[in-house]
Design a protein around this motif. Structure first.
Motif, PDB file in Angstrom:
ATOM      1  N   PRO A 203      19.706  -1.265 -12.738  1.00  0.00           N
ATOM      2  CA  PRO A 203      20.620  -0.259 -12.181  1.00  0.00           C
ATOM      3  C   PRO A 203      21.620  -0.797 -11.167  1.00  0.00           C
ATOM      4  O   PRO A 203      22.667  -0.188 -10.952  1.00  0.00           O
ATOM      5  CB  PRO A 203      19.684   0.765 -11.542  1.00  0.00           C
ATOM      6  CG  PRO A 203      18.413   0.019 -11.284  1.00  0.00           C
ATOM      7  CD  PRO A 203      18.316  -1.015 -12.359  1.00  0.00           C
ATOM      8  N   ARG A 204      21.351  -1.929 -10.536  1.00  0.00           N
ATOM      9  CA  ARG A 204      22.342  -2.475  -9.590  1.00  0.00           C
ATOM     10  C   ARG A 204      23.523  -3.095 -10.324  1.00  0.00           C
ATOM     11  O   ARG A 204      24.638  -3.100  -9.823  1.00  0.00           O
ATOM     12  CB  ARG A 204      21.696  -3.505  -8.673  1.00  0.00           C
ATOM     13  CG  ARG A 204      20.819  -2.851  -7.643  1.00  0.00           C
ATOM     14  CD  ARG A 204      20.363  -3.748  -6.535  1.00  0.00           C
ATOM     15  NE  ARG A 204      20.551  -5.166  -6.707  1.00  0.00           N
ATOM     16  CZ  ARG A 204      19.769  -6.085  -6.190  1.00  0.00           C
ATOM     17  NH1 ARG A 204      18.724  -5.736  -5.477  1.00  0.00           N
ATOM     18  NH2 ARG A 204      20.028  -7.361  -6.376  1.00  0.00           N
ATOM     19  N   THR A 205      23.290  -3.631 -11.509  1.00  0.00           N
ATOM     20  CA  THR A 205      24.362  -4.232 -12.298  1.00  0.00           C
ATOM     21  C   THR A 205      25.011  -3.210 -13.216  1.00  0.00           C
ATOM     22  O   THR A 205      26.228  -3.199 -13.378  1.00  0.00           O
ATOM     23  CB  THR A 205      23.816  -5.405 -13.138  1.00  0.00           C
ATOM     24  OG1 THR A 205      23.249  -6.360 -12.244  1.00  0.00           O
ATOM     25  CG2 THR A 205      24.908  -6.066 -13.954  1.00  0.00           C
ATOM     26  N   PHE A 206      24.180  -2.363 -13.830  1.00  0.00           N
ATOM     27  CA  PHE A 206      24.664  -1.382 -14.808  1.00  0.00           C
ATOM     28  C   PHE A 206      24.443   0.023 -14.266  1.00  0.00           C
ATOM     29  O   PHE A 206      23.393   0.612 -14.468  1.00  0.00           O
ATOM     30  CB  PHE A 206      23.919  -1.526 -16.139  1.00  0.00           C
ATOM     31  CG  PHE A 206      24.185  -2.805 -16.858  1.00  0.00           C
ATOM     32  CD1 PHE A 206      25.308  -2.946 -17.641  1.00  0.00           C
ATOM     33  CD2 PHE A 206      23.301  -3.871 -16.766  1.00  0.00           C
ATOM     34  CE1 PHE A 206      25.559  -4.129 -18.319  1.00  0.00           C
ATOM     35  CE2 PHE A 206      23.539  -5.050 -17.434  1.00  0.00           C
ATOM     36  CZ  PHE A 206      24.667  -5.180 -18.212  1.00  0.00           C
ATOM     37  N   ARG A 207      25.456   0.536 -13.578  1.00  0.00           N
ATOM     38  CA  ARG A 207      25.361   1.934 -13.143  1.00  0.00           C
ATOM     39  C   ARG A 207      25.318   2.792 -14.406  1.00  0.00           C
ATOM     40  O   ARG A 207      25.914   2.434 -15.428  1.00  0.00           O
ATOM     41  CB  ARG A 207      26.543   2.272 -12.262  1.00  0.00           C
ATOM     42  CG  ARG A 207      26.541   1.485 -10.952  1.00  0.00           C
ATOM     43  CD  ARG A 207      27.732   1.856 -10.124  1.00  0.00           C
ATOM     44  NE  ARG A 207      27.814   3.294  -9.989  1.00  0.00           N
ATOM     45  CZ  ARG A 207      27.771   3.953  -8.844  1.00  0.00           C
ATOM     46  NH1 ARG A 207      27.681   3.299  -7.727  1.00  0.00           N
ATOM     47  NH2 ARG A 207      27.865   5.268  -8.818  1.00  0.00           N
ATOM     48  N   PRO A 208      24.646   3.915 -14.377  1.00  0.00           N
ATOM     49  CA  PRO A 208      24.494   4.728 -15.589  1.00  0.00           C
ATOM     50  C   PRO A 208      25.804   5.079 -16.290  1.00  0.00           C
ATOM     51  O   PRO A 208      25.857   5.128 -17.509  1.00  0.00           O
ATOM     52  CB  PRO A 208      23.797   6.000 -15.079  1.00  0.00           C
ATOM     53  CG  PRO A 208      23.095   5.577 -13.834  1.00  0.00           C
ATOM     54  CD  PRO A 208      23.931   4.483 -13.233  1.00  0.00           C
ATOM     55  N   GLU A 209      26.874   5.254 -15.524  1.00  0.00           N
ATOM     56  CA  GLU A 209      28.141   5.659 -16.147  1.00  0.00           C
ATOM     57  C   GLU A 209      28.826   4.536 -16.924  1.00  0.00           C
ATOM     58  O   GLU A 209      29.708   4.807 -17.728  1.00  0.00           O
ATOM     59  CB  GLU A 209      29.098   6.254 -15.109  1.00  0.00           C
ATOM     60  CG  GLU A 209      29.517   5.325 -14.000  1.00  0.00           C
ATOM     61  CD  GLU A 209      28.600   5.334 -12.780  1.00  0.00           C
ATOM     62  OE1 GLU A 209      29.039   4.846 -11.727  1.00  0.00           O
ATOM     63  OE2 GLU A 209      27.460   5.809 -12.872  1.00  0.00           O
ATOM     64  N   VAL A 210      28.455   3.266 -16.717  1.00  0.00           N
ATOM     65  CA  VAL A 210      29.084   2.183 -17.472  1.00  0.00           C
ATOM     66  C   VAL A 210      28.300   1.794 -18.720  1.00  0.00           C
ATOM     67  O   VAL A 210      28.826   1.108 -19.594  1.00  0.00           O
ATOM     68  CB  VAL A 210      29.352   0.919 -16.614  1.00  0.00           C
ATOM     69  CG1 VAL A 210      30.234   1.254 -15.430  1.00  0.00           C
ATOM     70  CG2 VAL A 210      28.074   0.235 -16.206  1.00  0.00           C
ATOM     71  N   ILE A 211      27.057   2.222 -18.820  1.00  0.00           N
ATOM     72  CA  ILE A 211      26.237   1.845 -19.980  1.00  0.00           C
ATOM     73  C   ILE A 211      26.850   2.326 -21.295  1.00  0.00           C
ATOM     74  O   ILE A 211      26.910   1.556 -22.256  1.00  0.00           O
ATOM     75  CB  ILE A 211      24.774   2.292 -19.800  1.00  0.00           C
ATOM     76  CG1 ILE A 211      24.135   1.473 -18.664  1.00  0.00           C
ATOM     77  CG2 ILE A 211      23.977   2.133 -21.100  1.00  0.00           C
ATOM     78  CD1 ILE A 211      22.739   1.896 -18.284  1.00  0.00           C
ATOM     79  N   PRO A 212      27.356   3.559 -21.387  1.00  0.00           N
ATOM     80  CA  PRO A 212      27.984   3.952 -22.656  1.00  0.00           C
ATOM     81  C   PRO A 212      29.187   3.076 -23.031  1.00  0.00           C
ATOM     82  O   PRO A 212      29.379   2.774 -24.211  1.00  0.00           O
ATOM     83  CB  PRO A 212      28.414   5.403 -22.414  1.00  0.00           C
ATOM     84  CG  PRO A 212      27.498   5.887 -21.345  1.00  0.00           C
ATOM     85  CD  PRO A 212      27.247   4.697 -20.470  1.00  0.00           C
ATOM     86  N   THR A 213      29.959   2.645 -22.049  1.00  0.00           N
ATOM     87  CA  THR A 213      31.098   1.773 -22.349  1.00  0.00           C
ATOM     88  C   THR A 213      30.619   0.427 -22.878  1.00  0.00           C
ATOM     89  O   THR A 213      31.151  -0.091 -23.862  1.00  0.00           O
ATOM     90  CB  THR A 213      31.978   1.571 -21.099  1.00  0.00           C
ATOM     91  OG1 THR A 213      32.416   2.851 -20.641  1.00  0.00           O
ATOM     92  CG2 THR A 213      33.179   0.690 -21.399  1.00  0.00           C
ATOM     93  N   MET A 214      29.606  -0.142 -22.237  1.00  0.00           N
ATOM     94  CA  MET A 214      29.093  -1.440 -22.682  1.00  0.00           C
ATOM     95  C   MET A 214      28.450  -1.311 -24.066  1.00  0.00           C
ATOM     96  O   MET A 214      28.628  -2.178 -24.929  1.00  0.00           O
ATOM     97  CB  MET A 214      28.099  -2.011 -21.676  1.00  0.00           C
ATOM     98  CG  MET A 214      28.699  -2.300 -20.307  1.00  0.00           C
ATOM     99  SD  MET A 214      30.167  -3.362 -20.350  1.00  0.00           S
ATOM    100  CE  MET A 214      31.379  -2.318 -19.556  1.00  0.00           C
ATOM    101  N   ALA A 215      27.742  -0.216 -24.308  1.00  0.00           N
ATOM    102  CA  ALA A 215      27.170   0.016 -25.647  1.00  0.00           C
ATOM    103  C   ALA A 215      28.290   0.173 -26.667  1.00  0.00           C
ATOM    104  O   ALA A 215      28.200  -0.347 -27.787  1.00  0.00           O
ATOM    105  CB  ALA A 215      26.270   1.253 -25.636  1.00  0.00           C
TER     106      ALA A 215
END
Length: 177
Positions: free
Chosen positions: A101-113
């Protein structure tokens, strides 16, 4: 049918610099370091200072090119085993992102996926992302970490060969010249 996100339309960027950054992070990961040491941070700071006005964009495009190349290799490996690359790679990588969670805030996970899925379906990740506006500062670390996770995933598939993903790219670049 051609797509505006066709990789032929995408800038490759500075793949060498992006690979250097990813390889450096992988080495730190495999050495058991979770954070950069002072020497590595100094090298990164010097590199960032040496970039010209377009250098950062070149590095960003290079990271996206690496994601595309890694996913292309994974797609070919999966297809040879009658598996779907999206089904194979994306859930594992997203699960790992959620544990960081420190590297991947929840709001960026869909973009990275989305970047992984775009690359896994043969689209340019950077052109796919460009449809939604400019990159944000909160996406920079997750972008780098996505490329690192993808390279690590490939290294594990190659029998824990810690340099396999890096060799894969350097060999592809060498043969392209």
């Amino acid at each position: 049918m051609s797509s505006p996100c066709d990789p032929e339309n995408a800038p490759a960027g500075d793949v060498g610099a992006a690979l250097l950054a990813i390889d450096s992070r992988l080495k730190a990961l495999y050495d058991g370091r979770t954070e950069s040491g002072p020497e590595q941070q100094q090298m990164v700071d010097q590199f960032a200072a040496s970039m010209g006005p377009t250098g950062f964009d070149e590095l960003l495009d290079g990271a996206c090119t690496l994601i595309f190349m890694f996913m292309s290799w994974l797609r070919a490996a999966c297809e040879s085993r009658d598996k779907d690359v999206i089904e194979h790679a994306v859930p594992t990588l997203v699960a790992t992102m959620r544990m960081m969670p420190r590297t991947f805030r929840p709001e960026v996970i869909p973009t990275m996926a989305g970047l992984l899925i775009a690359a896994g379906t043969g689209l340019s990740p950077n052109l796919w992302r460009a449809q939604y506006g400019p990159w944000t500062s909160t996406e920079m670390n997750p972008l780098e970490a996505t490329a690192v996770l993808l390279a690590d995933h490939i290294n594990r598939l190659a029998g824990d060969d810690h340099d396999f993903a890096t060799r894969l790219i350097t060999e592809a670049l060498s043969s392209a010249e």
